[in-house]
Scaffold this motif. Sequence first.
Motif, PDB file in Angstrom:
ATOM      1  N   UNK A  19      28.823   5.354 -38.408  1.00 41.13           N
ATOM      2  CA  UNK A  19      28.450   6.216 -39.542  1.00 41.13           C
ATOM      3  C   UNK A  19      28.491   7.640 -38.822  1.00 41.13           C
ATOM      4  N   UNK A  20      28.941   8.536 -39.973  1.00 43.71           N
ATOM      5  CA  UNK A  20      28.912   9.850 -39.705  1.00 43.71           C
ATOM      6  C   UNK A  20      28.542  10.513 -41.291  1.00 43.71           C
ATOM      7  N   UNK A  21      28.178  12.022 -41.178  1.00 42.16           N
ATOM      8  CA  UNK A  21      27.656  12.546 -42.168  1.00 42.16           C
ATOM      9  C   UNK A  21      28.709  14.094 -41.726  1.00 42.16           C
ATOM     10  N   UNK A  22      29.044  14.477 -42.903  1.00 37.90           N
ATOM     11  CA  UNK A  22      28.974  13.985 -44.287  1.00 37.90           C
ATOM     12  C   UNK A  22      29.873  12.681 -44.317  1.00 37.90           C
ATOM     13  N   UNK A  23      29.584  12.083 -45.456  1.00 32.72           N
ATOM     14  CA  UNK A  23      30.128  10.673 -45.722  1.00 32.72           C
ATOM     15  C   UNK A  23      31.411  10.977 -46.672  1.00 32.72           C
ATOM     16  N   UNK A  24      32.316  10.144 -46.841  1.00 29.90           N
ATOM     17  CA  UNK A  24      33.406  10.237 -47.747  1.00 29.90           C
ATOM     18  C   UNK A  24      33.240  10.561 -49.178  1.00 29.90           C
ATOM     19  N   UNK A  25      31.881  10.176 -49.691  1.00 28.49           N
ATOM     20  CA  UNK A  25      31.344  10.094 -50.913  1.00 28.49           C
ATOM     21  C   UNK A  25      30.809  11.429 -51.031  1.00 28.49           C
ATOM     22  N   UNK A  34      30.649  17.623 -38.911  1.00 29.39           N
ATOM     23  CA  UNK A  34      30.529  16.080 -38.834  1.00 29.39           C
ATOM     24  C   UNK A  34      29.602  15.650 -37.473  1.00 29.39           C
ATOM     25  N   UNK A  35      28.746  15.080 -38.010  1.00 29.43           N
ATOM     26  CA  UNK A  35      27.856  14.298 -36.731  1.00 29.43           C
ATOM     27  C   UNK A  35      27.731  12.845 -37.043  1.00 29.43           C
ATOM     28  N   UNK A  45      18.373   9.735 -40.085  1.00 29.27           N
ATOM     29  CA  UNK A  45      18.683  10.823 -40.835  1.00 29.27           C
ATOM     30  C   UNK A  45      19.392  11.736 -40.409  1.00 29.27           C
ATOM     31  N   UNK A  46      20.412  12.732 -41.091  1.00 29.09           N
ATOM     32  CA  UNK A  46      21.239  13.560 -40.678  1.00 29.09           C
ATOM     33  C   UNK A  46      20.493  14.644 -40.448  1.00 29.09           C
ATOM     34  N   UNK A  47      20.801  15.478 -39.273  1.00 25.71           N
ATOM     35  CA  UNK A  47      19.848  16.644 -38.880  1.00 25.71           C
ATOM     36  C   UNK A  47      20.255  17.838 -39.766  1.00 25.71           C
ATOM     37  N   UNK A  48      21.403  17.912 -40.375  1.00 29.89           N
ATOM     38  CA  UNK A  48      22.063  18.917 -41.192  1.00 29.89           C
ATOM     39  C   UNK A  48      21.192  18.905 -42.739  1.00 29.89           C
TER      40      UNK A  48
END
Length: 64
Positions: A19-25, A34-35, A45-48
Amino acid sequence: MSEVKQMPVVEVGAEDLPVHCPNPKMQFWSSHPRVFIDVSHGEAACAYCGTRYRLKPGTVIKGH
């Protein structure tokens, strides 16, 4: 008193790993570096941006 904004929850399955963020949607304008998100404990949760990622019920992660 100000209202606390709830960040979205993205449910992910084994097919979505890693899993990575930002995600494709996500919208391009709201991008950040990307993290990778460690969801091996069920939710993280995403730290950003604070987007929460949660494993779908019954998801089995192999090799973790």
